[in-house]
Write an enzyme that holds these catalytic residues in place. Sequence first.
Site, short mmCIF file in Angstrom:
data_model
loop_
_atom_site.label_atom_id
_atom_site.label_comp_id
_atom_site.label_asym_id
_atom_site.label_seq_id
_atom_site.Cartn_x
_atom_site.Cartn_y
_atom_site.Cartn_z
CE LYS A 122 -4.55 -0.86 0.30
NZ LYS A 122 -5.68 -0.35 -0.87
CB SER A 147 -1.13 -8.19 -1.21
OG SER A 147 -2.27 -8.70 -0.45
#
Length: 616
Positions: free
Chosen positions: A150, A402
């Site tokens: 992110k 992720s």
Amino acid sequence: RAGGPGPASSRAARSTPRAGKSRAWDTSSSSRGGAVRRRVISPESPPQVAQGPSVSLPKMPVHSVAAGTVREVMPEDMVLAQGEMGAVTRAVSSTEDAERLNWYLRAILTANVYDVAVESPLDYAPRLSERIGAKIHFKREDLQPVKSFKLRGAYNRMAAISPEAREKGVICSSAGNHAQGVALAARELGCDAVIAMPVTTPAIKVDAVRRLGATVALEGENYDACQAYAKARAEAEGRTFVPPFDDPLVVAGQGTVGMEIVRQLPSVEVVFVPVGGGGLIAGIAAYVKSIRPDVKVIGVEPEGANAMAQSLFHGEICRLAKVDGFADGVAVRQVGEVCFDLCQQLVDGVITVKTDQICAAIKDVFTENRSILEPAGAVAVAGAKAFCEKHGVVGDVVAVTSGANMNFDRLRIVSQLADGGLKQEATLVSVIPETNGSFKTFAETVGADVNFTEFKYRVSDDAQAVVLYSVTVDDEARLEACVARLNERGFFTENLTDDETTQVHLRHMVGGSANVEDERIYKVEIPERAGALDTFLAAVSPAFQITMTHYRSDGGQVGNTLFGVKVSRGDRAKLEEAIASTGYAFEDMTSNAAYNMLYGCQRVGACAISFDEDEA
């Protein structure tokens, strides 16, 4: 705007290495006589921001998604077979689409992310590859300084903010990884950051954001309320709102993951990407499909959070009326307009995975490299396994891992569900006579070569007993033969391995059936905060009698609680109106077969009404 690493010619033109680049080295002398030392990048030891050459991008692209076309759907409206992609309804391509794609390619090549991010490694998974048949690689975004991809998009967006706007500060709404990405980016850029987080956010995530120097504002029971607060405060204070996914510069920042994959593994055939709001897969697809259109880009979503799969199927943005929050990092009700527009044009399709498959994938990654992913971080691995097994893929595939911001409390349920997802353990329920010797006969019928891992039984006054048990599985065919053998010999048996109510609740409950007439069973999502249970009880009690409760924390933002409630004929609507008044998501589980076999009134003949029919 400051640019990041692009083509080789651009990189070669730099006189000094980028501080945040994964292959940057500290050339200062060490105690060993001038040996170079690798620079360590972490939230505790951040890189110095070294801006690259100025790069001017054309005007940001405009994505036009028709207003007022958001379709309200339920997750169960679209159920895909394991390993199968949902259909994609594509719009007619236009010149504007090609121009937008060209903008994204250039934006990704010049994205300013490596001041804070590292080029994450691409790890081959030999054990998993041998078992599945494909050559599976993990793109290790869980190794970023904030343990998630992110920060790429957050920093790329914030680096483009004007100095005047930066002076006024930034704000975002997030319960996890985006919050930490914005906080780290703000610290490196020297601007003030406010992070709005729902009041149900686990303390470990709140503390992580505060350690990065940001101000935390705990507002709202859920993300929607939290986001509304953040946008209102941004307007009031003149702060810049940093969106988690629905922004071209955020998408371009995430797209650098795709750039690295193509460079690190030129032979890649399929890239599996976890999908929440769609920013990561939109960015990866924009780069990969521009450079290597032959490579498949496949999204992966949890079955209970399939907003992108349904949106692509219908050809318009869909909003989920409810969402499964187990993989909270991808538990998004509605995908972004920018993300949907790109995905509809570029992504090959989306597959869905079950909760136990996600848990199994966490265990697979741990087995390979002793790293523990968060549920959202393992979604792509689960999807890669299902797709490759279903379609016999044998080439090089990449699954983006992720994130790794796992709450320790969640490991209990992950461990519990993982063996079922790996098909290494099965949970069965059998009915046996309540007579002397029947238990022995039952065990002999199961087979001396079958290993019991769990067994629950309590004597009752009935002529038959119901037992819930688990066995190890080394061959699916042998398990099916065992179940068939039990049924043939009069021991009615069902496989409950895939029944989530059994795995999360029933296998942990004690006692047995009770003679409760007119009992209904509800699963209620109660926020993990002080006073949340009181809110529920104030709504339903004393008007309705609670007959059963089971709750077990899994470290998430809400606790899935099972309630039994005595409700007379005609009062069901009144009860559900009372529950709805709390704002908590709930589901009627009265018809759950496993519950009725083990604990329900149907077992003891106490049902005065049929719960299979809607009441007038």
